[in-house]
Motif scaffolding. Structure first.
Motif, PDB file in Angstrom:
ATOM      1  N   MET A 198      29.835  49.420  33.051  1.00 31.96           N
ATOM      2  CA  MET A 198      30.849  49.129  33.235  1.00 31.96           C
ATOM      3  C   MET A 198      31.439  47.836  33.333  1.00 31.96           C
ATOM      4  N   ASP A 199      30.370  47.459  33.200  1.00 29.58           N
ATOM      5  CA  ASP A 199      30.053  45.526  32.163  1.00 29.58           C
ATOM      6  C   ASP A 199      30.836  44.999  31.721  1.00 29.58           C
ATOM      7  N   VAL A 223      33.288  47.239  30.135  1.00 32.13           N
ATOM      8  CA  VAL A 223      34.739  47.942  30.237  1.00 32.13           C
ATOM      9  C   VAL A 223      35.091  46.552  31.295  1.00 32.13           C
ATOM     10  N   MET A 224      33.967  45.439  32.050  1.00 34.72           N
ATOM     11  CA  MET A 224      35.196  44.845  32.739  1.00 34.72           C
ATOM     12  C   MET A 224      35.088  43.589  31.560  1.00 34.72           C
ATOM     13  N   ALA A 225      34.404  43.715  30.230  1.00 35.71           N
ATOM     14  CA  ALA A 225      34.494  41.850  29.753  1.00 35.71           C
ATOM     15  C   ALA A 225      35.788  42.601  28.783  1.00 35.71           C
ATOM     16  N   THR A 226      35.834  43.846  28.327  1.00 34.81           N
ATOM     17  CA  THR A 226      36.800  44.400  27.960  1.00 34.81           C
ATOM     18  C   THR A 226      38.793  43.948  28.503  1.00 34.81           C
ATOM     19  N   VAL A 227      38.683  44.271  29.477  1.00 34.05           N
ATOM     20  CA  VAL A 227      39.471  44.146  30.398  1.00 34.05           C
ATOM     21  C   VAL A 227      40.013  42.747  30.384  1.00 34.05           C
ATOM     22  N   ARG A 228      39.319  42.162  30.626  1.00 33.34           N
ATOM     23  CA  ARG A 228      39.177  40.317  31.185  1.00 33.34           C
ATOM     24  C   ARG A 228      39.678  39.747  29.494  1.00 33.34           C
ATOM     25  N   GLU A 274      43.137  39.356  37.384  1.00 37.57           N
ATOM     26  CA  GLU A 274      42.148  38.816  38.054  1.00 37.57           C
ATOM     27  C   GLU A 274      41.635  40.138  38.034  1.00 37.57           C
ATOM     28  N   ALA A 275      40.581  40.857  37.626  1.00 39.47           N
ATOM     29  CA  ALA A 275      40.291  43.000  37.721  1.00 39.47           C
ATOM     30  C   ALA A 275      38.554  42.465  38.388  1.00 39.47           C
ATOM     31  N   ALA A 276      38.253  43.265  39.614  1.00 34.80           N
ATOM     32  CA  ALA A 276      36.993  43.921  39.834  1.00 34.80           C
ATOM     33  C   ALA A 276      36.940  45.365  39.514  1.00 34.80           C
ATOM     34  N   HIS A 277      35.666  45.717  39.694  1.00 35.72           N
ATOM     35  CA  HIS A 277      35.150  46.957  40.406  1.00 35.72           C
ATOM     36  C   HIS A 277      34.349  47.175  41.436  1.00 35.72           C
TER      37      HIS A 277
END
Length: 76
Positions: free
Chosen positions: A1-2, A4-9, A16-19
Motif C-alpha cells: 500500500m505504501d 501505491v500511495m507514493a505513486t498517487v502522491r 491530499e490522499a489517504a488510505h
C-alpha cells in the motif's frame, strides 16, 4: 500500500490522499471513512459483461450513500 500511495502522491502533488485500514463490511467501512472526504475514489476490476461495466455491491453502495462525489476508476 505504501508504494501505491507514493505513486498517487507523486502523480498528484498538492492533493491530499489517504488510505484507511478498517474492519467490517467493506461498504460500511468505506462509507464511514469517506465522511470528511472531498472525493471518494474506488477502483474497479473488469467483471465481464459489456466491457466490464457492471458494478459490484461496493460500487453501488458508494454511489448511493457516499457523502461526497464518487469516482470509479478501472484497473489498467
Amino acid at each position: 500500500m505504501d508504494a501505491v500511495m507514493a505513486t498517487v502522491r507523486g502523480a498528484a502533488p498538492g492533493i491530499e490522499a489517504a488510505h484507511v485500514l478498517g474492519e467490517g463490511r467493506a461498504a460500511d467501512v468505506l462509507l464511514a471513512a469517506s465522511g470528511g472526504a472531498a472525493l471518494l475514489v474506488v477502483g474497479a476490476h473488469r467483471r465481464g459483461g459489456h466491457a466490464g461495466r457492471r458494478l459490484g455491491p461496493l460500487h453501488r453502495a458508494a454511489l448511493r450513500h457516499a457523502p461526497c462525489p464518487v469516482a470509479i476508476v478501472p484497473h489498467i
